[in-house]
Design a protein around this motif. Structure first.
Motif, PDB file in Angstrom:
ATOM      1  N   ILE A  66     -23.092 -86.453-146.408  1.00 19.17           N
ATOM      2  CA  ILE A  66     -21.975 -86.010-145.566  1.00 19.17           C
ATOM      3  C   ILE A  66     -21.448 -84.689-146.118  1.00 19.17           C
ATOM      4  N   GLU A  91     -18.269 -80.752-142.114  1.00 20.30           N
ATOM      5  CA  GLU A  91     -18.271 -81.675-140.986  1.00 20.30           C
ATOM      6  C   GLU A  91     -17.260 -82.797-141.185  1.00 20.30           C
ATOM      7  N   PHE A  92     -17.069 -83.245-142.424  1.00 18.50           N
ATOM      8  CA  PHE A  92     -16.083 -84.296-142.670  1.00 18.50           C
ATOM      9  C   PHE A  92     -14.667 -83.755-142.477  1.00 18.50           C
ATOM     10  N   TRP A 139     -13.952 -83.378-138.760  1.00 20.61           N
ATOM     11  CA  TRP A 139     -13.656 -84.655-138.114  1.00 20.61           C
ATOM     12  C   TRP A 139     -12.258 -85.141-138.480  1.00 20.61           C
ATOM     13  N   ALA A 149     -16.816 -85.250-134.662  1.00 24.20           N
ATOM     14  CA  ALA A 149     -17.764 -85.475-135.746  1.00 24.20           C
ATOM     15  C   ALA A 149     -19.069 -84.720-135.524  1.00 24.20           C
ATOM     16  N   PHE A 150     -19.509 -84.633-134.268  1.00 22.74           N
ATOM     17  CA  PHE A 150     -20.812 -84.028-133.960  1.00 22.74           C
ATOM     18  C   PHE A 150     -20.588 -82.840-133.035  1.00 22.74           C
ATOM     19  N   PHE A 184     -20.126 -91.229-139.547  1.00 21.87           N
ATOM     20  CA  PHE A 184     -21.340 -90.689-140.156  1.00 21.87           C
ATOM     21  C   PHE A 184     -22.204 -91.758-140.818  1.00 21.87           C
ATOM     22  N   GLY A 215     -26.216 -91.752-140.232  1.00 22.03           N
ATOM     23  CA  GLY A 215     -26.333 -90.458-140.875  1.00 22.03           C
ATOM     24  C   GLY A 215     -26.603 -90.432-142.354  1.00 22.03           C
ATOM     25  N   THR A 232     -27.391 -82.183-143.180  1.00 22.34           N
ATOM     26  CA  THR A 232     -26.076 -82.805-143.129  1.00 22.34           C
ATOM     27  C   THR A 232     -26.176 -84.170-142.453  1.00 22.34           C
ATOM     28  N   ALA A 233     -25.112 -84.944-142.565  1.00 23.96           N
ATOM     29  CA  ALA A 233     -25.106 -86.260-141.934  1.00 23.96           C
ATOM     30  C   ALA A 233     -25.187 -86.138-140.418  1.00 23.96           C
ATOM     31  N   GLY A 234     -24.584 -85.094-139.848  1.00 19.93           N
ATOM     32  CA  GLY A 234     -24.675 -84.895-138.407  1.00 19.93           C
ATOM     33  C   GLY A 234     -26.099 -84.630-137.953  1.00 19.93           C
ATOM     34  N   THR A 262     -28.050 -87.853-138.264  1.00 18.19           N
ATOM     35  CA  THR A 262     -27.668 -88.756-137.185  1.00 18.19           C
ATOM     36  C   THR A 262     -28.350 -88.383-135.881  1.00 18.19           C
TER      37      THR A 262
END
Length: 543
Positions: A225, A229-230, A233, A239-240, A282, A286, A305-307, A310
């Protein structure tokens, strides 16, 4: 308890996304003898799974995507949630996942899914898709025959009539029955909840989010993560971000839920956002991947990244579900004659193949303690899944619904950032105590996990003779000290932060212990989907 430093409780009273990675439920279930679980109608072994609080359907989609790796089986998923909005999101998510490729391409489907599932704000084209799908579902819910014809994978027969009426009302609200963003001012509601959560730390919210990410989520296994992006959010609920940031401005109505609040001595129906503002969506898709190259690091930092992970995982998930459907269409199904020597069935499309191979049954709200009263549920399920927010329902009653030799999987609170390490350990110990009281024992040979606790039910396990205090002891941690559906509603001047109030601090004359399913219509109450927004300044404060 609310302090100058904020409530410190960001889990919320309604869960919209999972707080653990998606599971293949076939891998979690015990081996089944093909000759012992034969479905006379489909001539294939069956797998019956009971899920409490799965909320977003990630386990079901993962199971369908991996079905091609296992011997052929037919799935019966029985889903029990604590609010009808979660049921509606299940239906919407599966409608998107099983959409025909001719109507919506793979990339468009996956991007639409991600935004609807995890973003507080949507792009206008995605909002239009939600409105169209919601209008379709609103028209199908009150007509069982059309519903069975167009969505054969869905079963609402167990729901009460008032629950179906309230479910239709939820879809009507999603479809835009109340025009304009004023019907659900998501940005204002999000900011109000964030202010109440952080208190005096609000001005330093970026530092708080960085601390929660690096010192908690990263230390607990979610290193992919990314900080940006965190932080995005936490600030906006998006988030995405798959397109231009300025394109996200339409409130995501699927994240709205209704509550009865006390305002000036009267019970007032209000709609708001009561979900997670601490962990984020996430974790579900993710932080793990079948393609290990996505988890590669460079100079100690994750490459993806987690996005991005995902998006890749969801796209592959939908691709595998479609491929599984094509594989089933190529098997011997088309060679089977209809009973009585009728014509052979037509080949299925990929989505239709998936629909014919599983059924999602939605159970009435609050029925966890009474399922075992019906003979059709006694000892039926080979697998029981319980989310961390529904652990308080785990008891002998649910144990009686699991077949001898069946398995139990309990989601732990590993990714709840508001819980300290000692609280996480106490929660895990409490889960094992409840599972043992329900007639389960730790799986022998199961690999240790901080995310899930796995148990099995022996053939001679009889959940009886239990200590009467077992089911009444509180769960550790301020967030999970009591069932989500009995958390008291907030005062009228604290609408977005209802999870912060304790039962003992409920003001005199407020609606006592309003359950999440209490938004359903009664002879004197309005259904959840028709709740009027409370927009007075003292109820939904401006930032």
């Amino acid at each position: 308890m609310t302090t100058p430093a904020g409530s410190g409780v960001g889990f919320g009273s309604v869960c919209w996304w999972g707080l653990s990675p998606a599971l293949d439920l076939q891998a979690e279930s015990p081996p089944v003898d093909p000759d012992s679980q034969a479905d006379t109608a489909h001539k294939t072994p069956e797998l019956d799974v009971l899920l409490l609080g799965s909320v977003d359907g990630r386990h079901l989609l993962r199971t369908l995507a991996r079905a091609a790796l296992w011997p052929r089986r037919r799935f019966n998923f029985y889903v029990l949630e604590n609010n009808l909005e979660a049921v509606a999101r299940h239906m919407l998510i599966f409608s998107l996942a099983l959409e025909e490729p001719e109507k919506m391409g793979l990339r468009e489907r996956s991007e639409t899914f991600l935004e609807v599932w995890g973003n507080a704000l949507l792009r206008p084209p995605v909002a239009a898709v939600v409105r169209a799908q919601a209008e379709r579902l609103a028209n199908l819910v009150p007509e069982p025959d059309r519903l069975a014809e167009q969505l054969p994978w869905l079963s609402l027969g167990a729901l009460k009539f008032r629950e179906r009426d309230a479910l239709e009302a939820v879809f009507r609200f999603w479809s835009g029955g109340e025009k304009g963003p004023e019907a659900f001012p998501m940005s204002r509601l999000w900011d109000s909840r964030l202010r109440h959560y952080l208190g005096s730390r609000y001005d330093a919210r970026r530092g708080v989010s960085d601390w929660d990410l690096r010192m908690k989520l990263h230390d607990r296994g979610a290193q992919v993560i990314h900080t940006q992006e965190f932080r995005r959010w936490r600030d906006t609920g998006v988030a995405f971000e798959l397109r231009d940031p300025r394109a996200y401005h339409v409130p995501n109505r699927t994240l709205a839920s209704g509550r009865l609040l006390s305002h000036r001595g009267e019970r007032v129906a209000a709609r708001g956002y009561w979900g997670d503002i601490a962990t984020g969506p996430f974790v579900a898709f993710g932080i793990e991947a079948d393609d290990q190259s996505l988890l590669r690091t460079s100079n100690g930092q994750p490459v993806k990244t987690a996005g991005e992970i995902t998006q890749h995982n969801v796209t592959e998930l939908f691709r595998e579900v479609a491929a599984w459907g094509r594989q089933k269409a190529a098997q011997g199904d088309t060679d089977q004659e209809q009973p009585g020597g009728g014509p052979k069935p037509k080949p299925w499309t990929s989505a239709a193949s998936a629909r014919e191979s599983f059924t999602v049954h939605f159970l009435p709200l609050g029925s966890a303690q009474t399922l075992h009263h019906k003979r059709c549920h006694q000892g039926r399920f080979q697998l029981l899944y319980v989310a961390c927010g529904m652990v308080h329902l785990l008891g002998p009653e649910l144990g009686a619904c699991v077949a001898p030799g069946g398995n139990l999987v309990v989601e732990l609170a590993r990714y709840l950032v508001d819980l300290r390490p000692e609280q996480l350990q106490a929660f895990s110990a409490r889960v094992e105590e409840l599972a043992r009281a329900a007639g389960f024992a730790r799986q022998i040979g199961a690999s240790p996990s901080e995310t899930f606790a796995r148990f099995c039910k022996s053939g001679d396990s009889v959940p009886g003779g239990l200590d009467p205090t077992v089911g009444s002891q509180p769960l550790p941690g301020e967030v999970l000290t009591r069932p989500l559906e009995v958390m008291s509603p907030p005062r009228a001047d604290q609408v977005p932060a209802m999870e912060s109030l304790s039962l003992s601090s409920q003001p005199q004359g407020s609606s006592a212990q309003m359950p999440l399913q209490g938004s359903l219509a009664t002879p004197t109450e309005s259904p959840a989907g028709n709740l009027e927004s409370v927009s007075t300044p003292d109820q939904v404060p401006h930032p």
